[in-house]
Scaffold this motif. Structure first.
Motif, PDB file in Angstrom:
ATOM      1  N   UNK A  77       0.845  -1.207   0.000  1.00  0.00           N
ATOM      2  CA  UNK A  77       0.000   0.000   0.000  1.00  0.00           C
ATOM      3  C   UNK A  77       0.874   1.249   0.000  1.00  0.00           C
ATOM      4  N   UNK A  78       1.844   1.247   0.907  1.00  0.00           N
ATOM      5  CA  UNK A  78       2.727   2.415   1.023  1.00  0.00           C
ATOM      6  C   UNK A  78       3.527   2.617  -0.269  1.00  0.00           C
ATOM      7  N   UNK A  79       4.016   1.512  -0.802  1.00  0.00           N
ATOM      8  CA  UNK A  79       4.847   1.563  -2.020  1.00  0.00           C
ATOM      9  C   UNK A  79       4.022   2.087  -3.198  1.00  0.00           C
ATOM     10  N   UNK A  80       2.838   1.518  -3.368  1.00  0.00           N
ATOM     11  CA  UNK A  80       1.988   1.836  -4.513  1.00  0.00           C
ATOM     12  C   UNK A  80       1.450   3.263  -4.403  1.00  0.00           C
ATOM     13  N   UNK A  81       0.911   3.607  -3.231  1.00  0.00           N
ATOM     14  CA  UNK A  81       0.329   4.940  -3.056  1.00  0.00           C
ATOM     15  C   UNK A  81       1.397   6.028  -3.050  1.00  0.00           C
ATOM     16  N   UNK A  82       2.629   5.643  -2.735  1.00  0.00           N
ATOM     17  CA  UNK A  82       3.713   6.628  -2.727  1.00  0.00           C
ATOM     18  C   UNK A  82       4.459   6.671  -4.047  1.00  0.00           C
ATOM     19  N   UNK A  83       3.795   6.214  -5.126  1.00  0.00           N
ATOM     20  CA  UNK A  83       4.426   6.244  -6.449  1.00  0.00           C
ATOM     21  C   UNK A  83       5.795   5.554  -6.456  1.00  0.00           C
ATOM     22  N   UNK A  84       5.848   4.413  -5.797  1.00  0.00           N
ATOM     23  CA  UNK A  84       7.037   3.560  -5.833  1.00  0.00           C
ATOM     24  C   UNK A  84       8.288   4.202  -5.231  1.00  0.00           C
ATOM     25  N   UNK A  85       8.087   5.080  -4.246  1.00  0.00           N
ATOM     26  CA  UNK A  85       9.234   5.579  -3.486  1.00  0.00           C
ATOM     27  C   UNK A  85       9.706   4.470  -2.543  1.00  0.00           C
ATOM     28  N   UNK A  86      10.988   4.235  -2.499  1.00  0.00           N
ATOM     29  CA  UNK A  86      11.508   3.080  -1.759  1.00  0.00           C
ATOM     30  C   UNK A  86      11.695   3.392  -0.269  1.00  0.00           C
ATOM     31  N   UNK A  87      12.173   4.597   0.031  1.00  0.00           N
ATOM     32  CA  UNK A  87      12.481   4.930   1.428  1.00  0.00           C
ATOM     33  C   UNK A  87      11.288   4.749   2.384  1.00  0.00           C
ATOM     34  N   UNK A  88      10.073   5.220   2.035  1.00  0.00           N
ATOM     35  CA  UNK A  88       8.960   5.047   2.979  1.00  0.00           C
ATOM     36  C   UNK A  88       8.697   3.570   3.339  1.00  0.00           C
ATOM     37  N   UNK A  89       8.861   2.679   2.348  1.00  0.00           N
ATOM     38  CA  UNK A  89       8.630   1.249   2.630  1.00  0.00           C
ATOM     39  C   UNK A  89       9.694   0.731   3.604  1.00  0.00           C
ATOM     40  N   UNK A  90      10.932   1.148   3.374  1.00  0.00           N
ATOM     41  CA  UNK A  90      12.012   0.674   4.250  1.00  0.00           C
ATOM     42  C   UNK A  90      11.803   1.206   5.669  1.00  0.00           C
TER      43      UNK A  90
END
Lengths: 459, 399
Positions: free
Chosen positions: A264-277
């Motif tokens: 959810x975080x990855x997809x909604x954040x336009x594939x930004x990597x840092x928020x997922x990590x």
């Protein structure tokens, strides 16, 4: 759980292991603060700069020049490998390097051209904590990948499906989410993507099939970029990448609920990597017992961790290549485009025995008496060697120099044996191990024994 | 419980069922009747051996037309039939061939062949399709399928320092043994021994730590079994003084001493002959041929040849036409050589490669390499090949 254990776990997964020096710095911080510290240390991007130019032997046509050129390319490949493993071992940007290693395996690629290899690696490093969409598009346009997956030969009327297939199966959406027809149609969209003699990406319009394609239910005159956009619109892509991240950073067995939260975080954040990590490293579930000390270190994790924790210098860095060969992971030489399978596949009778022997070799002036297998791509050079069949009863001194003063100085006075052991090993200490530790005559001997155990293979 | 006490108590109880599986081999060895215990020996020629200059289609003019400077001249060839003959460096194999202990399978390959070394080797070692990526080897999957019967790593032994992907399954993996005495010593170093002694009865959970200790204990036990068994046999046969011959000599010693190993794996490098092929390939073929001939005779002498099958492969053959550097570049289909005392079809198994109808300058394959594997699995190792190869292959009739 005590904060030391949490810090050790975080450093083991977001980096290559905790040192006493790191622990002192992180002692009074919350998990969030420590996580932020790891990101901050990785703010800068230090590219590898071993290969100065893209040289091409087609410029020289006589046999001797060609031979010398190939030898030089091979040497550069080695230098590149050693430069990266040294950067992982000594640099401060642990998280960035750890994630570069993840993308190195995700976009597994081989090339005989060290300039292309370095370029792709630097791209992984630049975007390691950035945006997956940007990275994917740029990786798809590197000469290394275009060559490796035969897109250079992908032409209107004669599509080559190799890149299109791996793009879906391995790089984005994963098996079961596309059809053979999708592969055929998208391969047409990538026709004409290639690179010129300078190693620059070019869209060769005269080779591009501009006609309509039907891809995943939609029809249009799609280009390669359109296909990548469509794949990123599918949430399965976010889930596929997050599941792989979970296996790399958390547990061999993905937890569907946690992976969905990440996706959810990855997809909604336009594939930004840092928020997922950040989500992973600050989640309570990341610190659950079942997720601690349960991953088998990759050979590179193992070698780099040892180098970092004991500040090892190598007089003969070729030893680092020998370790990689023997343990089954040579950087830049993945077994195929699917990368190294990881997990239990790292461990067999011989690789485990070498892992148990290597610490005393590196830390205690040992002798190396084993040789790994030749990489298949080195066969040509091997065939031309006059001494190819000489029996390799190798007995090379490791010529490595740990910095014991630095290691010992960082251990606070009065630290118990158990506390030292707990920093080096991620698993709970068994009574048997404790007994062994108690017999050790000094901290140095004890540390060497601790890192020569099966427990040390886990993180 | 300590290992010593444990051993003592099992002796007192004298119930075999109490002995953990990793301690059993010593007993099995004492009682087993080894007659009819079948072995498979796999020899990998790394680098892409040029099959056309190995088993030479001298009866076909195209061969001489396409290989102006590197073709082997007719008078030098050791003829096998009126179409094909051996490279003179393989002359030691003529005697083996004449005895009916050798079979040559021509034009073995797979659809959509890959010309890169590592990928094609990966395909051969895993037994995958050209566009499929498997993380286990075909022998490894054989071990997995068979692990109820053969649960020890020494079921598959690679004579090398490290283990090839071919030998790795999901549950089971083979063991790499370059030198049994050295492996034994390594595992008996006090520290290693202590770890095993202290942990053999604990930690054997299903988790990764359990897996690590299980691997370690199996290594400890297998090293002992291999060393104690193989040292009972004294090799009297003569072998050439090459590293490769030494490896085959070890395999023969293992087989002749009655080691309960089903599959052996040995590799010989140096076949990637882009330049000056005649000397380079000739040198490697001589090493290969002389060693295999000595090996086959050794087994015959010991009465084990009927229970042994040897398969030699390379990741690909080379292009039909030579290149400008007196060498050959990466090609596709290749020959596979089989040796054994009980071949159903000895000699040349099928037609010589068709040099007239090529696929973009390369040989077209006529036999899928997995049909060769299927034959070995079904008829020699007695497992259903579809279990291991993921679909069923009809197999061949060489055994």
């Amino acid at each position: 759980m005590d904060s030391t254990k949490k810090t050790a776990h975080l450093y083991a997964r977001a980096g290559f292991g905790l040192r006493f020096a790191d622990l002192q710095a992180a002692q009074h911080l919350t998990v969030k603060q420590t996580t932020d510290g790891l990101f901050k240390a990785s703010d800068g991007v230090v590219p590898l700069k071993v290969v100065a130019t893209n040289s091409n032997y087609k410029d020289a046509d006589d046999a001797l020049t060609k031979k010398m050129f190939l030898q030089q390319q091979r040497q550069l490949q080695k230098d590149l490998n050693i430069a990266w493993i040294t950067q992982m071992s000594k640099g401060n940007a642990q998280l960035r390097e750890k994630m570069t290693l993840f993308w190195h395996n995700h976009f597994a690629c081989r090339t005989q051209n060290p300039w292309y290899a370095q370029q792709l690696n630097n791209l992984h490093r630049e975007h390691a904590l950035g945006n997956f969409r940007t990275m994917l598009l740029q990786v798809s346009q590197t000469p290394a990948m275009l060559q490796f997956l035969n897109n250079q030969q992908n032409k209107k009327g004669h599509p080559n499906e190799n890149f299109a297939r791996e793009l879906m199966e391995l790089f984005t959406i994963g098996r079961g989410n596309y059809t053979e027809q999708d592969i055929k149609e998208s391969a047409r969209a990538f026709t004409g993507w290639g690179f010129n003699n300078n190693g620059e990406f070019v869209e060769r319009n005269f080779l591009h099939d501009a006609g309509p394609k039907t891809f995943m239910g939609k029809t249009g005159n799609f280009t390669g970029a359109d296909i990548i956009d469509t794949l990123l619109q599918k949430k399965e892509t976010a889930r596929f990448i997050c599941s792989k991240l979970y296996k790399y950073l958390v547990n061999d067995t993905p937890d569907a609920a946690h992976v969905n939260t990440m996706a959810d975080v990855f997809y909604n954040g336009n594939y930004e990597i840092t928020p997922v990590l950040k989500l992973i490293f600050t989640a309570d579930w990341f610190y659950e017992d079942k997720n601690i000390g349960n991953l088998i270190k990759s050979p590179v994790d193992f070698i780099v961790g040892l180098n970092r924790q004991f500040y090892v210098d190598y007089k003969n860095p070729d030893v680092l290549l020998q370790f990689q060969r023997t343990l089954g992971q040579v950087l830049f030489n993945p077994p195929n485009v699917a990368g190294w399978p990881g997990g239990k596949s790292w461990i067999d009778s011989s690789s485990l025995m070498y892992r148990i022997k290597i610490p005393s070799t590196v830390l205690n002036d040992g002798v190396i008496d084993f040789a790994g297998k030749t990489d298949p791509e080195d066969e040509a050079a091997l065939a031309a060697m006059p001494n190819i069949n000489a029996r390799k009863d190798v007995n090379t001194p490791a010529q490595s120099q740990p910095n014991w003063d630095e290691f010992l100085a960082a251990i606070p006075h009065g630290t118990t044996k158990a506390a030292i052991a707990q920093l080096l090993l991620a698993t709970p200490l068994s009574n048997d191990l404790m007994q062994m530790m108690n017999k050790a005559t000094n901290t140095k001997a004890m540390a060497i024994e601790l890192v020569s155990t099966p427990e040390y293979q886990l993180c | 419980m300590k290992r010593r006490d444990f051993l003592k108590s099992t002796t007192l109880a004298s119930g075999a069922f109490l002995i953990p599986s990793f301690l059993k081999p010593l007993e099995a060895m004492a009682s087993a009747d080894m007659t009819g215990y079948k072995n498979l020996v796999i020899i990998q020629l790394s680098g892409g051996n040029d099959g056309l200059n190995t088993i030479i289609p001298y009866g076909n003019d195209i061969y001489y037309q396409k290989r102006n400077t590197i073709a082997i001249k007719k008078p030098e060839i050791v003829t096998l039939d009126d179409m094909q003959g051996l490279n003179p460096n393989l002359s030691a194999l003529k005697e083996i061939y004449d005895q009916g202990w050798m079979s040559v399978i021509n034009s073995v390959g797979y659809p959509n062949p890959d010309r890169s070394h590592f990928r094609s080797m990966d395909i051969w070692q895993t037994g995958s399709e050209a566009n499929q990526f498997l993380t286990t080897g075909w022998i490894g999957r054989y071990l997995d399928a068979n692990c109820a019967v053969n649960k020890d790593p020494y079921t598959a032994v690679e004579v090398d320092d490290t283990l090839s992907l071919a030998m790795k399954g999901v549950k089971m993996k083979g063991i790499a043994v370059q030198n049994p005495a050295k492996l034994y010593q390594s595992t008996r170093e006090p520290f290693f021994k202590e770890l095993v002694d202290e942990h053999y009865s604990t930690h054997l959970n299903e988790d990764n730590l359990g897996y690590l200790y299980k691997t370690m204990i199996e290594t400890y036990s297998s090293a002992n079994y291999i060393q104690q068994t193989s040292k009972t046999y004294n090799t009297t046969a003569q072998y050439p003084q090459t590293a490769f011959a030494k490896q085959l000599k070890s395999v023969a010693k293992f087989i002749n001493s009655g080691l309960k190993t089903r599959v052996y794996y040995v590799s010989l490098s140096g076949f990637d002959t882009h330049t000056q092929q005649q000397n380079q390939q000739g040198r490697q073929l001589k090493i290969y041929g002389d060693a295999v001939a000595a090996f086959v005779k050794d087994l015959k002498q010991a009465g084990k040849l009927d229970d042994t099958l040897v398969m030699t492969f390379s990741e690909f053959g080379r292009r039909v036409e030579q290149n400008a550097s007196n060498g050959t570049d990466h090609g596709t289909a290749n020959n596979v050589m089989i040796f054994g005392g009980k071949l159903k079809k000895a000699g040349i198994y099928n037609n010589a490669p068709n040099l007239a109808q090529l696929d973009n300058g390369d040989l077209k394959y006529e036999i899928d390499f997995r049909d060769v594997y299927a034959t070995l699995l079904d008829k020699w190792l007695n497992v259903n090949n579809s279990q291991i190869l993921n679909r069923n292959f009809a197999g061949l009739n060489f055994v």
